[in-house]
Every structure is written in structure tokens, then in C-alpha cells.
Design a protein around this motif. Structure first.
Motif, PDB file in Angstrom:
ATOM      1  N   THR A  26       9.066   3.275  -6.475  1.00  0.00           N
ATOM      2  CA  THR A  26       9.028   4.726  -6.289  1.00  0.00           C
ATOM      3  C   THR A  26      10.320   5.334  -6.827  1.00  0.00           C
ATOM      4  O   THR A  26      11.381   4.716  -6.768  1.00  0.00           O
ATOM      5  CB  THR A  26       8.849   5.096  -4.810  1.00  0.00           C
ATOM      6  OG1 THR A  26       9.966   4.593  -4.057  1.00  0.00           O
ATOM      7  CG2 THR A  26       7.569   4.493  -4.255  1.00  0.00           C
ATOM      8  N   GLU A  36       0.843  -1.192   0.000  1.00  0.00           N
ATOM      9  CA  GLU A  36       0.000   0.000   0.000  1.00  0.00           C
ATOM     10  C   GLU A  36       0.879   1.243   0.000  1.00  0.00           C
ATOM     11  O   GLU A  36       2.106   1.167   0.077  1.00  0.00           O
ATOM     12  CB  GLU A  36      -0.911  -0.002   1.234  1.00  0.00           C
ATOM     13  CG  GLU A  36      -1.850  -1.188   1.320  1.00  0.00           C
ATOM     14  CD  GLU A  36      -2.613  -1.260   2.635  1.00  0.00           C
ATOM     15  OE1 GLU A  36      -3.438  -2.182   2.774  1.00  0.00           O
ATOM     16  OE2 GLU A  36      -2.376  -0.405   3.529  1.00  0.00           O
ATOM     17  N   ASP A  37       0.230   2.398  -0.052  1.00  0.00           N
ATOM     18  CA  ASP A  37       0.907   3.664   0.157  1.00  0.00           C
ATOM     19  C   ASP A  37       0.747   4.043   1.630  1.00  0.00           C
ATOM     20  O   ASP A  37      -0.073   3.462   2.353  1.00  0.00           O
ATOM     21  CB  ASP A  37       0.301   4.742  -0.746  1.00  0.00           C
ATOM     22  CG  ASP A  37       1.312   5.804  -1.128  1.00  0.00           C
ATOM     23  OD1 ASP A  37       2.379   5.869  -0.472  1.00  0.00           O
ATOM     24  OD2 ASP A  37       1.042   6.578  -2.071  1.00  0.00           O
ATOM     25  N   LEU A  44      -0.614  -0.347  -7.141  1.00  0.00           N
ATOM     26  CA  LEU A  44      -0.287   1.087  -7.158  1.00  0.00           C
ATOM     27  C   LEU A  44       0.431   1.552  -8.425  1.00  0.00           C
ATOM     28  O   LEU A  44       1.134   2.562  -8.411  1.00  0.00           O
ATOM     29  CB  LEU A  44       0.558   1.467  -5.928  1.00  0.00           C
ATOM     30  CG  LEU A  44      -0.083   1.229  -4.551  1.00  0.00           C
ATOM     31  CD1 LEU A  44       0.882   1.637  -3.451  1.00  0.00           C
ATOM     32  CD2 LEU A  44      -1.387   2.003  -4.410  1.00  0.00           C
ATOM     33  N   ARG A  92      -0.766   2.932 -11.197  1.00  0.00           N
ATOM     34  CA  ARG A  92      -1.210   4.250 -11.660  1.00  0.00           C
ATOM     35  C   ARG A  92      -0.710   5.346 -10.718  1.00  0.00           C
ATOM     36  O   ARG A  92      -0.195   6.386 -11.161  1.00  0.00           O
ATOM     37  CB  ARG A  92      -2.740   4.286 -11.770  1.00  0.00           C
ATOM     38  CG  ARG A  92      -3.332   5.653 -12.133  1.00  0.00           C
ATOM     39  CD  ARG A  92      -2.777   6.199 -13.451  1.00  0.00           C
ATOM     40  NE  ARG A  92      -3.095   5.340 -14.582  1.00  0.00           N
ATOM     41  CZ  ARG A  92      -2.674   5.555 -15.830  1.00  0.00           C
ATOM     42  NH1 ARG A  92      -1.896   6.590 -16.108  1.00  0.00           N
ATOM     43  NH2 ARG A  92      -3.000   4.716 -16.794  1.00  0.00           N
ATOM     44  N   THR A  93      -0.853   5.125  -9.426  1.00  0.00           N
ATOM     45  CA  THR A  93      -0.401   6.127  -8.447  1.00  0.00           C
ATOM     46  C   THR A  93       1.072   6.445  -8.626  1.00  0.00           C
ATOM     47  O   THR A  93       1.485   7.612  -8.685  1.00  0.00           O
ATOM     48  CB  THR A  93      -0.641   5.610  -7.016  1.00  0.00           C
ATOM     49  OG1 THR A  93      -2.048   5.403  -6.828  1.00  0.00           O
ATOM     50  CG2 THR A  93      -0.140   6.594  -5.982  1.00  0.00           C
ATOM     51  N   GLU A  94       1.886   5.408  -8.727  1.00  0.00           N
ATOM     52  CA  GLU A  94       3.328   5.626  -8.815  1.00  0.00           C
ATOM     53  C   GLU A  94       3.755   6.107 -10.197  1.00  0.00           C
ATOM     54  O   GLU A  94       4.740   6.847 -10.321  1.00  0.00           O
ATOM     55  CB  GLU A  94       4.091   4.355  -8.429  1.00  0.00           C
ATOM     56  CG  GLU A  94       3.923   3.957  -6.962  1.00  0.00           C
ATOM     57  CD  GLU A  94       4.426   5.001  -5.976  1.00  0.00           C
ATOM     58  OE1 GLU A  94       5.124   5.955  -6.401  1.00  0.00           O
ATOM     59  OE2 GLU A  94       4.113   4.885  -4.780  1.00  0.00           O
ATOM     60  N   SER A 137      -0.537   5.560   4.942  1.00  0.00           N
ATOM     61  CA  SER A 137      -1.859   6.032   5.340  1.00  0.00           C
ATOM     62  C   SER A 137      -1.998   5.916   6.852  1.00  0.00           C
ATOM     63  O   SER A 137      -1.238   5.200   7.520  1.00  0.00           O
ATOM     64  CB  SER A 137      -2.967   5.210   4.668  1.00  0.00           C
ATOM     65  OG  SER A 137      -3.027   3.900   5.213  1.00  0.00           O
ATOM     66  N   VAL A 152       2.090   8.217 -12.071  1.00  0.00           N
ATOM     67  CA  VAL A 152       1.865   9.667 -12.052  1.00  0.00           C
ATOM     68  C   VAL A 152       3.015  10.375 -11.338  1.00  0.00           C
ATOM     69  O   VAL A 152       3.529  11.401 -11.809  1.00  0.00           O
ATOM     70  CB  VAL A 152       0.514   9.991 -11.373  1.00  0.00           C
ATOM     71  CG1 VAL A 152       0.372  11.488 -11.118  1.00  0.00           C
ATOM     72  CG2 VAL A 152      -0.645   9.491 -12.229  1.00  0.00           C
ATOM     73  N   LYS A 153       3.443   9.828 -10.207  1.00  0.00           N
ATOM     74  CA  LYS A 153       4.557  10.436  -9.472  1.00  0.00           C
ATOM     75  C   LYS A 153       5.852  10.362 -10.280  1.00  0.00           C
ATOM     76  O   LYS A 153       6.643  11.316 -10.309  1.00  0.00           O
ATOM     77  CB  LYS A 153       4.746   9.736  -8.123  1.00  0.00           C
ATOM     78  CG  LYS A 153       3.593   9.926  -7.148  1.00  0.00           C
ATOM     79  CD  LYS A 153       3.842   9.102  -5.882  1.00  0.00           C
ATOM     80  CE  LYS A 153       2.663   9.168  -4.922  1.00  0.00           C
ATOM     81  NZ  LYS A 153       2.882   8.303  -3.730  1.00  0.00           N
TER      82      LYS A 153
END
Length: 307
Positions: free
Chosen positions: A206, A44-45, A286, A288-290, A47, A292-293
């Protein structure tokens, strides 16, 4: 007439949910080889729900004491990790390693401040420079889990390519692909390779401090030279094969090709962010999340090459 017992019971029922349960990481040691345990984090990221426990930390029990590899994201995690170690062995902790500068790997150091904490020289410099900002950001992301956590710097820099404790000889190798200074540890006795964040498995990597994807890809090739029995990624499940390395190589190559092709085509950052992610990576969390970053971190460098 309502009895006093019913009134008291009713008040307790109402008040009960307002009393928060004590926070606990509920760390469970996973024995992966002789004298070797891993505490696996979530895919996960960061949280408030997970308290920042997205990292794999490890410990090895030798005849002469315990070696700890990374200390987790908070003082609380570090304390709970020490309790887990004490439940497994009564041998003293002799050495602690911080594999790199990212907060989930070193912010538990306070719980080990009575022990020598080793890192690569550059990692110590990075933590000294950025550690307070990392800690502040973690407080913002995970809240009360960070209570009383402060930056504890490594106390010793690594000056040798190996360390021996008991019958375990640990190879200490300096990499750089993920954070600019990444420690990889190989236990020659058990064949366990602690790859740190040079390897993510089933969780997207990341990129905020990578010196370049090409460097990182070359270092995956370097990892393949180790004759390991188990590989412990910085994030994701432990395996006994080369699937994590194959996945990393494929994903890094896709990232590099995607950013290169986008820059050659003159796409804007907004357009790149919307590009589809290969179905080859559907099993990875994750992405898509990563992605974008990563576009924000790296795409300007690709644009410079082709504009």
C-alpha cells in the motif's frame, strides 16, 4: 394437537439464526524461533468479515518480560492478543512497539495502556494528527469489531538505536519508505527481523503515505544487510530466506517503471489504471486493487516530472 415441546423447539429453531455468534479473531500464535511468536493476518483488504485482521503482530518472551510488536486493528484485537500472550507465558509485558501510523498496527493500543508504548517520534506525531480519522474509517469498514476502540497514543518516543531486555538485544532502526516513519526491529539473539510494512509478501503493498518508491527501493537494499534467520513482513507469511525482499524489489521497480513510462507517454490516470499487471506478480494478492490506489496516490507526481 401440537405439543408445547414441539412449539418451543420450533421457536428456538427459528430464533437461533437471529442470535449472532460472538465476534472472535481466533488468534493462533505461530512460534517461529526461540521465544518468538507471530500472529499472522489474512492476505486481504479490510472488511467486516475479517474485522481488520490483515496484519502480522508479534511478541518475544525474554527472561525479564515480554516485548510486543504492534497491537492490531482494534481494542478487541488487542485484548485477544493479550490473552494469547498469557496463554504462552506468565511473564509480564514490559514494552510495546508501534512500528508505524497505520491503523491495523496501533488501534489495539488501548488493551496495553498500562504498559509503555514506544514509537518513532514522527509516528507519534502522525497518530496524534491522523489517528481519529483512521479509527473513524475503520469503524466504517469493519463495523462492530471496532466497538469501544479509541486512539491511544504511544507513550514514549524512541531515543536510542537499541533496547535490551533479558538476554535479547533489539536493534531499533528508523526507515521511512512505507509511511514516512517506519520502525524495523532486529533481535540479535534469535536473528529474527521484524520488517514491519517496509516488507509485504504475497500481498500487494500500500502506498498512501510513501515518500517515494525510490526511497522504498533503497531501503529494501538496506534490509538485505541484516543477517537474519527469519523475516517477519508487516503482511504475509514469515520466511527464512530473501524471497520477500526479492519480490518487494521487483514489484517496486515494476511500479516505478510503469508510472514513469505512462507519464512520459502522456497517459491519463484512467488509462494508467487499465494497464495490465505483469504476470510475474500473479501469486500476489490484491495487485489490481492496490495498483488502482497507487495510481491515485502517486501518478500526479510522475505527471509533474514529465509534463
Amino acid at each position: 394437537m401440537i405439543s408445547k415441546k414441539i412449539v418451543v423447539a420450533s421457536l428456538l429453531f427459528v430464533a437461533g439464526p437471529l442470535i449472532a455468534a460472538p465476534l472472535s479473531y481466533d488468534l493462533k500464535p505461530q512460534k517461529i524461533a526461540d521465544n518468538t511468536w507471530v500472529l499472522q493476518g489474512k492476505l486481504e483488504d479490510f472488511s467486516n468479515r475479517n474485522g481488520g485482521n490483515i496484519v502480522n503482530t508479534s511478541f518475544v518472551v525474554t527472561e525479564d518480560g515480554v516485548v510486543v510488536i504492534d497491537t492490531g486493528p482494534s481494542l478487541k484485537y488487542g485484548k485477544e492478543m493479550r490473552a494469547v500472550i498469557a496463554s504462552v507465558t506468565d511473564k509480564p509485558i514490559k514494552y510495546v512497539f508501534n512500528t508505524h501510523q497505520h491503523p491495523d498496527h496501533f488501534l489495539g493500543n488501548q488493551a496495553f495502556k498500562d504498559i509503555e508504548i514506544f514509537s518513532l517520534p514522527k509516528t507519534k506525531q502522525q497518530i496524534q494528527r491522523d489517528g481519529d480519522n483512521f479509527a473513524e474509517n475503520m469503524y466504517r469498514l469493519v463495523g462492530d469489531w471496532m466497538r469501544s476502540t479509541e486512539v491511544q497514543l504511544p507513550t514514549r518516543v524512541i531515543e536510542s538505536d537499541h533496547l535490551t531486555l533479558g538476554s535479547h538485544r533489539f536493534q531499533l532502526s528508523a526507515f521511512s519508505g512505507h509511511s514516512g516513519a517506519d520502525l524495523v526491529i532486529y533481535d540479535e539473539k534469535t536473528g529474527v527481523l521484524f520488517a514491519s510494512d517496509i516488507v509485504f509478501y504475497q500481498r500487494a503493498l500500500t502506498t498512501p503515505h510513501t515518500p517515494g518508491l525510490a526511497i522504498w527501493m533503497d531501503e529494501i537494499d538496506r534490509l538485505e544487510s541484516f543477517k537474519y534467520t527469519h523475516i517477519v513482513p508487516g503482511h504475509g507469511p514469515v520466511t527464512m530466506d530473501h524471497r520477500p525482499l526479492a519480490q518487494m524489489k521487483s514489484y517496486l521497480q515494476w511500479l516505478d517503471n510503469t508510472l514513469t513510462d505512462a507519464a512520459k507517454a502522456g497517459l491519463s490516470m484512467t488509462e494508467v489504471i487499465r494497464l495490465p499487471i505483469s504476470a510475474d506478480f500473479d501469486s500476489i494478492q490484491l495487485t489490481r486493487t492496490e495498483f488502482v490506489k497507487t495510481v491515485a496516490h502517486l501518478y500526479p507526481k510522475y505527471e509533474e516530472l514529465y509534463f
